[in-house]
Write a protein that holds these residues in place. Structure first.
Motif, PDB file in Angstrom:
ATOM      1  N   LEU A  85       0.823  -1.209   0.000  1.00 16.53           N
ATOM      2  CA  LEU A  85       0.000   0.000   0.000  1.00 16.53           C
ATOM      3  C   LEU A  85       0.857   1.260   0.000  1.00 16.53           C
ATOM      4  N   GLY A  86       0.556   2.158  -0.944  1.00 17.92           N
ATOM      5  CA  GLY A  86       1.308   3.409  -1.025  1.00 17.92           C
ATOM      6  C   GLY A  86       2.671   3.207  -1.641  1.00 17.92           C
ATOM      7  N   CYS A  87       2.693   2.534  -2.783  1.00 18.44           N
ATOM      8  CA  CYS A  87       3.978   2.120  -3.367  1.00 18.44           C
ATOM      9  C   CYS A  87       4.787   3.271  -3.942  1.00 18.44           C
ATOM     10  N   GLY A  88       4.190   4.472  -4.050  1.00 14.67           N
ATOM     11  CA  GLY A  88       4.946   5.607  -4.588  1.00 14.67           C
ATOM     12  C   GLY A  88       5.375   5.348  -6.021  1.00 14.67           C
ATOM     13  N   LEU A  89       6.680   5.440  -6.275  1.00 16.30           N
ATOM     14  CA  LEU A  89       7.206   5.199  -7.616  1.00 16.30           C
ATOM     15  C   LEU A  89       7.582   3.737  -7.842  1.00 16.30           C
ATOM     16  N   GLY A  90       7.320   2.870  -6.842  1.00 12.84           N
ATOM     17  CA  GLY A  90       7.436   1.442  -7.077  1.00 12.84           C
ATOM     18  C   GLY A  90       8.664   0.738  -6.528  1.00 12.84           C
ATOM     19  N   TYR A  91       9.533   1.457  -5.783  1.00 18.23           N
ATOM     20  CA  TYR A  91      10.751   0.810  -5.276  1.00 18.23           C
ATOM     21  C   TYR A  91      10.420  -0.366  -4.366  1.00 18.23           C
ATOM     22  N   GLU A 137      -8.592   1.691   0.914  1.00 18.14           N
ATOM     23  CA  GLU A 137      -9.486   0.641   0.417  1.00 18.14           C
ATOM     24  C   GLU A 137      -8.721  -0.638   0.097  1.00 18.14           C
ATOM     25  N   GLY A 138      -7.416  -0.526  -0.150  1.00 18.47           N
ATOM     26  CA  GLY A 138      -6.636  -1.694  -0.518  1.00 18.47           C
ATOM     27  C   GLY A 138      -7.026  -2.216  -1.894  1.00 18.47           C
ATOM     28  N   ILE A 161      -8.726  -2.812   5.549  1.00 16.19           N
ATOM     29  CA  ILE A 161      -7.400  -3.344   5.195  1.00 16.19           C
ATOM     30  C   ILE A 161      -7.131  -4.639   5.955  1.00 16.19           C
ATOM     31  N   LEU A 162      -7.408  -4.650   7.248  1.00 19.10           N
ATOM     32  CA  LEU A 162      -7.165  -5.861   8.055  1.00 19.10           C
ATOM     33  C   LEU A 162      -8.000  -7.034   7.540  1.00 19.10           C
ATOM     34  N   ALA A 163      -9.164  -6.736   6.960  1.00 18.24           N
ATOM     35  CA  ALA A 163     -10.032  -7.792   6.433  1.00 18.24           C
ATOM     36  C   ALA A 163      -9.424  -8.470   5.211  1.00 18.24           C
ATOM     37  N   GLN A 164      -8.453  -7.810   4.575  1.00 15.61           N
ATOM     38  CA  GLN A 164      -7.822  -8.375   3.378  1.00 15.61           C
ATOM     39  C   GLN A 164      -6.613  -9.254   3.704  1.00 15.61           C
ATOM     40  N   LEU A 165      -6.317  -9.393   5.003  1.00 15.55           N
ATOM     41  CA  LEU A 165      -5.205 -10.229   5.445  1.00 15.55           C
ATOM     42  C   LEU A 165      -5.698 -11.648   5.712  1.00 15.55           C
ATOM     43  N   GLY A 208      -5.888   8.553   4.783  1.00 15.15           N
ATOM     44  CA  GLY A 208      -6.872   7.519   5.086  1.00 15.15           C
ATOM     45  C   GLY A 208      -6.493   6.644   6.269  1.00 15.15           C
ATOM     46  N   PHE A 209      -5.286   6.861   6.817  1.00 17.92           N
ATOM     47  CA  PHE A 209      -4.840   6.065   7.949  1.00 17.92           C
ATOM     48  C   PHE A 209      -4.674   6.910   9.222  1.00 17.92           C
ATOM     49  N   GLU A 210      -5.331   8.092   9.212  1.00 18.19           N
ATOM     50  CA  GLU A 210      -5.337   8.922  10.397  1.00 18.19           C
ATOM     51  C   GLU A 210      -6.325   8.366  11.420  1.00 18.19           C
ATOM     52  N   ARG A 211      -6.099   8.690  12.674  1.00 17.90           N
ATOM     53  CA  ARG A 211      -7.045   8.256  13.708  1.00 17.90           C
ATOM     54  C   ARG A 211      -8.326   9.058  13.572  1.00 17.90           C
TER      55      ARG A 211
END
Length: 217
Positions: A85-91, A137-138, A161-165, A208-211
């Motif tokens: 999640l949040g791969c940016g430029l893909g590194y 949303e994942g 997100i946790l539901a996708q694990l 989206g990951f703020e409290r």
């Protein structure tokens, strides 16, 4: 002309190995994947420094030590499917692709996502799929996943997100509490994720990951 291969070796020898990251597959991936390629053109000179590299819009590429220690804690296996999640430029995706069977990368910034897709293709990363979607949303239709990584910090991880694990799967995230952050590793057991401390780290909190703010009447 900059000798990026030498800088890559120095990064591993001075930032990764001294941080107790000794798994051969992680060392090999970090020696092989060209970090400078996945760095914005105007930031390539700092691609291998021991700090987060700005990608714009409040996003960063995690410093080598933090990312290496996250991968070490997760211990990704060759037959596993990973959500990045949040791969940016893909590194991070390019690294994980060398460890896992397949990786699904999610990026919500359309410019970053477009560039990441082109870079991953140019670097022959053929076991990764990139999806442009809100990070929180994942990518549920491709899950569930053995492993979930987040390339930035969280205050809390949404249930979506946790539901996708997968049951028995692992997730790693940097949790920020004010200015201080810690990386925690989560295991999903009987449908619940239990977290344990891994190491100190710091990064900007992903959108989206703020409290959630509690409203008081």
């Amino acid at each position: 002309m900059t000798d990026y291969a030498a800088r890559r070796t120095m990064m591993v020898d001075t930032q990764v190995r001294p941080s107790d990251v000794t798994k051969f597959n992680i060392i090999d991936a970090m020696l092989t994947v060209r970090r400078e390629v996945f760095t914005p053109d105007d930031k390539r000179e700092i691609a291998y420094v021991s700090e987060n590299v700005p990608l714009g819009a409040g996003r960063v590429m995690l410093e080598p030590r933090t990312l290496a220690k996250i991968l070490d804690a997760l211990d990704i296996q060759p037959e596993e499917m990973v959500l990045d999640l949040g791969c940016g430029l893909g590194y991070s995706t390019a690294l994980i692709a060398r460890l896992a069977e397949a990786v699904v990368a999610v990026e919500e910034d359309e410019d970053l996502a477009r560039d990441a897709e082109a870079l991953l293709s140019s670097e022959n990363v053929d076991n990764a799929a990139l999806i442009t979607a809100p990070l929180a949303e994942g990518a549920p239709k491709h899950g569930p996943y053995d492993v979930i990584t987040l390339q930035g910090a969280v205050e809390e991880v949404p249930e979506a997100i946790l539901a996708q694990l997968k049951e028995g799967g692992r997730i790693a995230a940097v949790f920020m509490e004010g200015g201080l952050g810690v990386c925690r590793l989560g295991y999903k057991i009987d449908g619940d994720v239990s977290w344990r401390f891994e190491f100190n780290a710091s990064a900007p909190v992903l959108n989206g990951f703020e409290r959630a703010t509690a409203f008081v009447l």
